[in-house]
Design an enzyme around this catalytic site. Structure first.
Site, PDB file in Angstrom:
ATOM      1  CG  ASN A   7      -1.828   1.227   1.266  1.00 44.86           C
ATOM      2  OD1 ASN A   7      -1.431   2.313   0.856  1.00 44.86           O
ATOM      3  ND2 ASN A   7      -3.046   1.054   1.756  1.00 44.86           N
ATOM      4  CD  GLU A  34      -4.904   4.169   0.988  1.00 48.77           C
ATOM      5  OE1 GLU A  34      -5.485   5.272   0.935  1.00 48.77           O
ATOM      6  OE2 GLU A  34      -4.299   3.759   1.991  1.00 48.77           O
ATOM      7  CG  ASP A 144      -4.248  -2.109   3.572  1.00 53.83           C
ATOM      8  OD1 ASP A 144      -4.480  -2.761   4.608  1.00 53.83           O
ATOM      9  OD2 ASP A 144      -4.309  -0.864   3.522  1.00 53.83           O
ATOM     10  CG  ASN A 146      -7.374  -1.386   6.172  1.00 53.46           C
ATOM     11  OD1 ASN A 146      -6.526  -0.829   6.879  1.00 53.46           O
ATOM     12  ND2 ASN A 146      -7.754  -0.906   5.000  1.00 53.46           N
ATOM     13  CG  ASP A 215      -0.207  -4.056   4.414  1.00 50.93           C
ATOM     14  OD1 ASP A 215      -0.855  -3.533   3.487  1.00 50.93           O
ATOM     15  OD2 ASP A 215       0.056  -3.481   5.497  1.00 50.93           O
ATOM     16  CG  ASP A 244       0.240   4.893   5.984  1.00 48.74           C
ATOM     17  OD1 ASP A 244       0.334   4.596   4.777  1.00 48.74           O
ATOM     18  OD2 ASP A 244      -0.842   5.181   6.526  1.00 48.74           O
ATOM     19  CG  HIS A 245       0.423   0.317   4.449  1.00 49.29           C
ATOM     20  ND1 HIS A 245      -0.373  -0.698   4.919  1.00 49.29           N
ATOM     21  CD2 HIS A 245      -0.349   1.435   4.448  1.00 49.29           C
ATOM     22  CE1 HIS A 245      -1.585  -0.213   5.193  1.00 49.29           C
ATOM     23  NE2 HIS A 245      -1.592   1.073   4.925  1.00 49.29           N
TER      24      HIS A 245
END
Length: 254
Positions: A7, A34, A144, A146, A215, A244-245
């Site tokens: 991501n 994303e 991802d 989540n 992930d 951020d991943h």
DNA sequence: ATGGTAGTTTGACTA
């Protein structure tokens, strides 16, 4: 064969870092989530210059998924064939493996309409798998999710208990996907707690290693049996202007 | 206590 998922939180904002990472890592397939860009504005050329093909399903501002591959992708499907306008799912065949790039809804907070959408999305995915995929063929569901599968995947399990990303309803929906016939290949190679793929940008999440493992690659048995290793590339989360991943990489025997 | 950081887009939403 090396398959990765990442991501990137905007493929345009992250392009220099993605190009650097591809050059260094040279995976056969990279699933992106994303991408946050309409198809007409996707930076195809920068990937083509590295010898990669681009198979995309985008939208402006939010969501967007892609499959970046060294060899052609065939039999491409975008979305679940329903009315959902959010670009969160693309699947295609690469090197004889069915590869999906999935961006599961975040869910915002338990009890919100977005959490309901998340659970519904997971239920629709499960039905799509029954109707359009086969558990007895090589398939990698990369993305991802989540969802932190269990407490080993959470830096503060007590604090996160029953919160979004860790709620029992999400974990049950994930278990139904796994029960269809896929397994978390990262966990076949690492059983310890404290291995994460996402850290909040805020409040020094990464330096303090306050992360979650959300992930991963879920693979059918015939493909999992070929997996010789999997890891999170923490290096890609370091330095200036990271996603951020971090990317997750799995390697498979041919 | 609903903060904090980042991306898109240029105000407010999403994560």
């Amino acid at each position: 064969m090396k398959v990765a998922t990442w991501n990137v939180n905007s493929v345009r904002a992250r392009l220099p870092r993605v190009v650097e990472w591809l050059t260094k890592t040279y995976p056969d397939v990279l699933c992106l989530q994303e991408t946050k860009v309409e198809d007409v504005s996707f930076p195809h050329e920068e990937f083509h210059n590295l010898g990669y093909q681009t198979t995309i399903y985008g939208q402006r501002t939010y969501n967007g998924v892609a499959i970046i591959s060294r060899t052609p992708v065939t039999d491409v499907v975008r979305g679940f064939g329903d009315e959902d306008p959010e670009a969160r799912y693309i699947v295609g065949t690469v090197n004889g493996i069915r590869v999906a790039s999935a961006y599961i809804p975040n869910g915002k907070a338990v009890g919100t309409d977005k959490f309901v959408y998340k659970l519904d999305w997971l239920a629709r995915w499960r039905r799509w798998l029954s109707a359009h995929a086969r558990a007895d063929e090589p398939l990698a569901l990369c993305g991802d999710y989540n969802i932190a599968p269990d407490d080993r995947d959470v830096y503060d399990p007590e604090g996160w208990k029953d919160q979004v990303l860790c709620h029992p309803d999400e974990r049950a929906a994930l278990a139904l996907i796994k029960d269809w016939g896929v397994q978390d290949v990262f966990r076949n190679h690492h059983t310890e707690a404290g291995l994460y793929s996402w850290w909040d940008y805020r409040q020094l999440g990464f330096p303090k290693n306050r992360g979650l493992r959300i992930d991963y690659l879920l693979c059918t048995k015939s493909l999992s049996d070929r997996c010789i290793g999997a890891h999170v590339d923490r290096e890609a989360r370091k330095g200036k202007e990271p996603s951020d991943h971090a990317p997750v990489v799995a390697e498979f025997k041919d």
